[in-house]
Motif scaffolding. Structure first.
Motif, short mmCIF file in Angstrom:
data_model
loop_
_atom_site.label_atom_id
_atom_site.label_comp_id
_atom_site.label_asym_id
_atom_site.label_seq_id
_atom_site.Cartn_x
_atom_site.Cartn_y
_atom_site.Cartn_z
N ILE A 97 -11.35 10.22 1.14
CA ILE A 97 -10.57 10.08 -0.08
C ILE A 97 -9.95 8.70 -0.22
N ASN A 98 -10.16 8.11 -1.40
CA ASN A 98 -9.38 6.97 -1.86
C ASN A 98 -8.61 7.48 -3.06
N ALA A 99 -7.36 7.83 -2.86
CA ALA A 99 -6.58 8.45 -3.93
C ALA A 99 -5.99 7.43 -4.89
N GLY A 100 -6.38 6.15 -4.76
CA GLY A 100 -5.84 5.13 -5.66
C GLY A 100 -4.32 5.16 -5.60
N ALA A 101 -3.67 5.01 -6.74
CA ALA A 101 -2.20 4.95 -6.77
C ALA A 101 -1.55 6.27 -6.36
N TYR A 102 -2.29 7.40 -6.47
CA TYR A 102 -1.72 8.68 -6.02
C TYR A 102 -1.47 8.69 -4.51
N THR A 103 -2.13 7.79 -3.81
CA THR A 103 -1.88 7.61 -2.37
C THR A 103 -0.39 7.50 -2.09
N HIS A 104 0.29 6.77 -2.98
CA HIS A 104 1.68 6.39 -2.73
C HIS A 104 2.68 7.34 -3.39
N THR A 105 2.17 8.35 -4.10
CA THR A 105 3.08 9.21 -4.87
C THR A 105 2.85 10.71 -4.68
N VAL B 238 -9.59 6.08 2.78
CA VAL B 238 -10.18 4.75 2.62
C VAL B 238 -9.51 4.01 1.45
N HIS B 239 -9.34 2.71 1.63
CA HIS B 239 -8.87 1.83 0.54
C HIS B 239 -9.69 0.54 0.59
N LEU B 240 -9.98 0.03 -0.58
CA LEU B 240 -10.73 -1.23 -0.65
C LEU B 240 -9.87 -2.39 -0.16
N SER B 241 -8.65 -2.45 -0.66
CA SER B 241 -7.75 -3.54 -0.30
C SER B 241 -6.99 -3.19 0.99
N ASN B 242 -6.41 -4.20 1.60
CA ASN B 242 -5.56 -3.97 2.78
C ASN B 242 -4.15 -3.67 2.29
N THR C 186 -14.68 -4.66 -12.64
CA THR C 186 -13.97 -5.48 -13.63
C THR C 186 -12.48 -5.52 -13.34
N ARG C 187 -11.98 -4.55 -12.57
CA ARG C 187 -10.54 -4.45 -12.29
C ARG C 187 -10.16 -5.37 -11.14
N GLU C 188 -9.33 -6.36 -11.42
CA GLU C 188 -8.81 -7.27 -10.39
C GLU C 188 -9.84 -7.53 -9.27
N ILE D 137 -8.98 -8.66 -5.84
CA ILE D 137 -8.38 -7.69 -4.91
C ILE D 137 -9.39 -6.63 -4.49
N TYR D 138 -10.15 -6.11 -5.50
CA TYR D 138 -10.99 -4.93 -5.21
C TYR D 138 -12.47 -5.25 -5.07
N GLY D 139 -12.86 -6.52 -5.32
CA GLY D 139 -14.26 -6.90 -5.17
C GLY D 139 -15.04 -6.76 -6.48
N PHE E 183 5.55 -1.21 -1.86
CA PHE E 183 5.37 0.19 -2.28
C PHE E 183 3.99 0.73 -1.93
N ARG E 184 3.05 -0.17 -1.59
CA ARG E 184 1.71 0.32 -1.18
C ARG E 184 1.64 0.55 0.34
N HIS E 185 2.70 0.25 1.05
CA HIS E 185 2.64 0.37 2.51
C HIS E 185 2.76 1.82 2.97
C1 DQA Z 1 -6.38 1.29 -3.62
C2 DQA Z 1 -4.99 0.74 -3.30
C3 DQA Z 1 -3.94 1.41 -4.16
O1 DQA Z 1 -2.65 0.87 -3.85
C4 DQA Z 1 -4.22 1.17 -5.62
O2 DQA Z 1 -3.28 1.84 -6.43
C5 DQA Z 1 -5.61 1.52 -6.00
C6 DQA Z 1 -6.70 1.17 -5.10
C7 DQA Z 1 -7.49 0.54 -2.84
O3 DQA Z 1 -8.59 1.08 -2.77
O4 DQA Z 1 -7.26 -0.56 -2.35
O5 DQA Z 1 -5.85 2.03 -7.09
O6 DQA Z 1 -6.43 2.66 -3.25
#
Ligand code: DQA
Length: 148
Positions: free
Chosen positions: A74-82, A100-104, A18-20, A23-25, A111-113
């Motif tokens: 690990i897909n750390a979501g936003a913690y990836t960047h912090t 791993v990340h779903l999006s590129n 349901t989330r975007e 972007i995330y499928g 800030f996601r780079h």
């Molecule tokens: C994500 C990318 C992150 O920047 C974002 O905060 C996510 C998902 C991804 O799987 O594409 O929560 O990790």
């Protein structure tokens, strides 16, 4: 013990589907888990699949992987960047890591780079949607075979 991979998912990944979705499928986290476990089974690996919105819980899970798992995806979501805490935990357990990340990440906001995880990881899979998870399992299987 059988060869066990800990698959960790960070904040907001419980909202997949349901989330975007552009972007995330459209796959839910349950779908991602199913795909991950199916590929692991084919490769003779066992998967422990978890998600948390809490940084401290993710750190605790990484710490507990020492002696109980052979590798961490690990897909750390936003913690990836912090999160230096997650980076430090990954370094401390010195297990093979696949990020791993779903999006590129590199097609998205600046800030996601940057990822704190990548320097502790053998490699990074980014931009293949949910299919990135079975790809990460394949990468981990190859890393573990090379190390055997
Ligand atoms: C994500 C990318 C992150 O920047 C974002 O905060 C996510 C998902 C991804 O799987 O594409 O929560 O990790």
């Amino acid at each position: 013990m059988s060869t066990k991979i800990l698959v960790l998912n960070g904040p907001n990944l419980n909202l997949l589907g349901t989330r975007e979705p552009h972007i995330y499928g459209n796959e839910t986290l349950d779908d991602v888990q199913f795909m991950t476990e199916a590929r692991a089974r084919e490769l003779g690996l066992e998967v422990e699949f978890r998600q948390s919105n809490s940084e401290s819980e993710i750190v605790d899970w990484i710490q507990s992987a020492k002696g109980t798992a052979h590798g961490i995806i690990i897909n750390a979501g936003a913690y990836t960047h912090t999160s230096i805490a997650i980076l430090d935990a990954l370094i401390a357990v010195s297990l093979p890591v696949v990020e791993v990340h779903l999006s590129n990440l590199f097609k998205r906001e600046e800030f996601r780079h940057h990822s704190f995880i990548t320097s502790a990881a053998a490699g990074l899979i980014t931009g293949f949607g949910a299919k990135g998870y079975p790809l990460a399992v394949e990468a981990m299987s190859s890393i573990l075979q090379d190390a055997a």
